[in-house]
Design an enzyme around this catalytic site. Sequence first.
Site, PDB file in Angstrom:
ATOM      1  N   THR A   1     -28.474 -30.451 -21.238  1.00  0.00           N
ATOM      2  CA  THR A   1     -28.209 -31.425 -20.165  1.00  0.00           C
ATOM      3  C   THR A   1     -29.411 -31.484 -19.215  1.00  0.00           C
ATOM      4  O   THR A   1     -30.236 -30.553 -19.166  1.00  0.00           O
ATOM      5  CB  THR A   1     -26.960 -31.029 -19.340  1.00  0.00           C
ATOM      6  OG1 THR A   1     -27.242 -29.781 -18.680  1.00  0.00           O
ATOM      7  CG2 THR A   1     -25.724 -30.896 -20.224  1.00  0.00           C
ATOM      8  N   ASN A   2     -29.456 -32.544 -18.416  1.00  0.00           N
ATOM      9  CA  ASN A   2     -30.579 -32.672 -17.482  1.00  0.00           C
ATOM     10  C   ASN A   2     -30.564 -31.561 -16.430  1.00  0.00           C
ATOM     11  O   ASN A   2     -31.615 -31.163 -15.924  1.00  0.00           O
ATOM     12  CB  ASN A   2     -30.570 -34.065 -16.844  1.00  0.00           C
ATOM     13  CG  ASN A   2     -31.093 -35.103 -17.832  1.00  0.00           C
ATOM     14  OD1 ASN A   2     -31.452 -34.761 -18.973  1.00  0.00           O
ATOM     15  ND2 ASN A   2     -31.163 -36.345 -17.408  1.00  0.00           N
TER      16      ASN A   2
ATOM     17  N   GLY B   1     -25.407 -60.501 -14.710  1.00  0.00           N
ATOM     18  CA  GLY B   1     -24.154 -61.025 -14.170  1.00  0.00           C
ATOM     19  C   GLY B   1     -22.996 -60.681 -15.104  1.00  0.00           C
ATOM     20  O   GLY B   1     -23.032 -59.667 -15.820  1.00  0.00           O
TER      21      GLY B   1
ATOM     22  N   GLU C   1     -36.975 -31.560 -30.219  1.00  0.00           N
ATOM     23  CA  GLU C   1     -35.721 -32.312 -30.083  1.00  0.00           C
ATOM     24  C   GLU C   1     -35.700 -33.061 -28.747  1.00  0.00           C
ATOM     25  O   GLU C   1     -35.372 -34.249 -28.682  1.00  0.00           O
ATOM     26  CB  GLU C   1     -34.529 -31.344 -30.178  1.00  0.00           C
ATOM     27  CG  GLU C   1     -33.199 -32.016 -29.863  1.00  0.00           C
ATOM     28  CD  GLU C   1     -31.960 -31.220 -30.287  1.00  0.00           C
ATOM     29  OE1 GLU C   1     -32.112 -30.149 -30.891  1.00  0.00           O
ATOM     30  OE2 GLU C   1     -30.854 -31.704 -30.014  1.00  0.00           O
TER      31      GLU C   1
ATOM     32  N   ILE D   1     -27.199 -30.129 -37.286  1.00  0.00           N
ATOM     33  CA  ILE D   1     -27.341 -28.815 -36.658  1.00  0.00           C
ATOM     34  C   ILE D   1     -26.141 -28.570 -35.769  1.00  0.00           C
ATOM     35  O   ILE D   1     -25.756 -29.447 -34.992  1.00  0.00           O
ATOM     36  CB  ILE D   1     -28.679 -28.663 -35.893  1.00  0.00           C
ATOM     37  CG1 ILE D   1     -28.789 -27.251 -35.330  1.00  0.00           C
ATOM     38  CG2 ILE D   1     -28.855 -29.704 -34.790  1.00  0.00           C
ATOM     39  CD1 ILE D   1     -30.196 -26.749 -35.188  1.00  0.00           C
ATOM     40  N   ALA D   2     -25.541 -27.389 -35.909  1.00  0.00           N
ATOM     41  CA  ALA D   2     -24.304 -27.106 -35.183  1.00  0.00           C
ATOM     42  C   ALA D   2     -24.467 -25.899 -34.274  1.00  0.00           C
ATOM     43  O   ALA D   2     -24.434 -24.754 -34.731  1.00  0.00           O
ATOM     44  CB  ALA D   2     -23.168 -26.885 -36.176  1.00  0.00           C
TER      45      ALA D   2
END
Length: 381
Positions: free
Chosen positions: A367-368, A341, A244, A123-124
Site C-alpha cells: 500500500t502507499n 460532467g 513489481e 504469486i500468492a
Amino acid sequence: MTAAYLREEHHIFRDAFRKFLEKEAYPYYSEWEQKGIIPRSFWTKMGENGFLCPWIDETYGGFNADFAYSVVINEELEKVGSSMVGIGLHNDIVVPYLASYGTEEQKRKWLPKCVSGEIITAIAMTEPRAGSDLAGISTTASKDGDYYIVNGQKTFITNGIHADLVVVACKTNPDAKPPHRGISLLVIERDTPGFTRGRKLDKVGLRAQDTAELFFHDAKVPKENLLGEEGKGFYYLMEKLQQERLIVAIAAQTAAEVMFELTKRYVKQRSAFGKRISEFQTVQFRLAEMATEISIGRTFVDRVIEEHMQGKSVVAHVSMAKWWITEMAKRIAAESMQLHGGYGYMEEYEIARRYRDIPVSAIYAGTNEMMKTIIARNLEL
Ligand SMILES: Cc1cc2nc3c(=O)[nH]c(=O)nc-3n(C[C@H](O)[C@H](O)[C@H](O)COP(=O)(O)OP(=O)(O)OC[C@H]3O[C@@H](n4cnc5c(N)ncnc54)[C@H](O)[C@@H]3O)c2cc1C
C-alpha cells in the site's frame, strides 16, 4: 519528448505490439470486462507473437530483451485497459522469480512454457489475515519425506483462476525469530493434490482481470518445487517487489496520460453557454495543472526506469514513484470525471471505467502507506 532508454528498435516494437493489440485486444475488451476474464486464447496469441517474457534468455525460448521492452509492453497493455495487468504480472513480476532463483532443471521445465503462454503464473503472498504484514502469514509448509505438505489460504491472487503455476509464500519454520526468516517460496502446480481455487472475486474495477482465492489443504508439493533456499523467501520477495512496484508506477503513469487525452478531447468538443468548455479559463487551468502533474510523473518514472536498467538500488525511488504517481493518477481520474460532467459517470464513456480501475494501484504491490514507511526508513530518521 521520448525517454533516453528507448531506442529505435523499441519504437518499432511498440508499433508492432500496438497493431497486434488493435486486432486481438481492443475489439474484445468490453466483452472480457463483462465476462470477468481475459480468455486463455489471448495469452496464447501473446506467446505466439513473442510478447510474453521477451527478456528471458534465448536458452529458454526468450529474446534476451532489455527492460525497455517490458516498459513498452506494460504501457501498451495499460492503454487497452487496466485489466490487462495480469499479463504484466506474469511477464515482469512472477516469472523473474523463476529465472532468478530457479535451478537449471526448474528453468528448463517452466520458462519455455512461460514464454509460449502454455503456463500462466501467479504469486500468492496475501492471506485473509495478512497483507501488509507479510511476515505474519500463516500458510505452513512442513517437510514429509520427498514432499512439503502445505496448509493455508491465500486471497486477492491475480491470475488466480488461470494460473498453472503459483509462487506461494509459506512458513517452512513457523517458530523462526524474527518471523520473516521462516518464510520460503514454493512453486505449486495446477494439479497438485490438495490445491483448490475458491471464488473469482467480484471487484470494483479491473473487471476482466482474474483475481481469486486459493486454498491448500494438505497439498502435496514435491520438495524439488522449493524456489531457492529455505528461509530466504522474504528476502527474495523484498528484492523482486522493487520491479513489481515500478511496473505499477509505469501503469498508473500511462493511465493518467490516457485519462488526460480523453478529457482534453472531450472538453474541446463539448459546448456550454455558447462556447466550447475548453475555452473557459477554469477548465484550461485544470488541464494545465493536470498536464504539469503528468509531466512531473513521467520525468520521475523515466528516471527510475533508467536507474533500474543500470542495476542501481531503486528501493527508495521506486517507493516514491509508486505512491506519488498512483495518487496523482487518482487525482487525474477524479478531475477527468468531473470535466466529463454527467457523461463521465456513464459506463459508455471510457473515463468511468478508468475511474473505477485506478484506486487499486495505491493498494496492491504494497500500500502507499507502506511505501512511505520504506521511504522514511531510507531517510535514516
Ligand atoms: C485487485 C487486487 C489484486 C491483488 N493481487 C495480488 C497478488 O497477485 N498476490 C498477492 O499476494 N496479493 C495481491 N493483492 C493483495 C494486496 O497486495 C494487498 O491487498 C495489500 O498488500 C494490502 O493488504 P491488505 O489488503 O491485507 O490490507 P491491510 O494490510 O490490512 O491494510 C489495511 C490498511 O491499513 C494500512 N496499514 C497496514 N499496516 C500499516 C502500518 N504499519 N502503517 C500504516 N498503515 C498501515 C494499509 O496501508 C491499509 O490502508 C491484490 C489486491 C487486489 C485488491
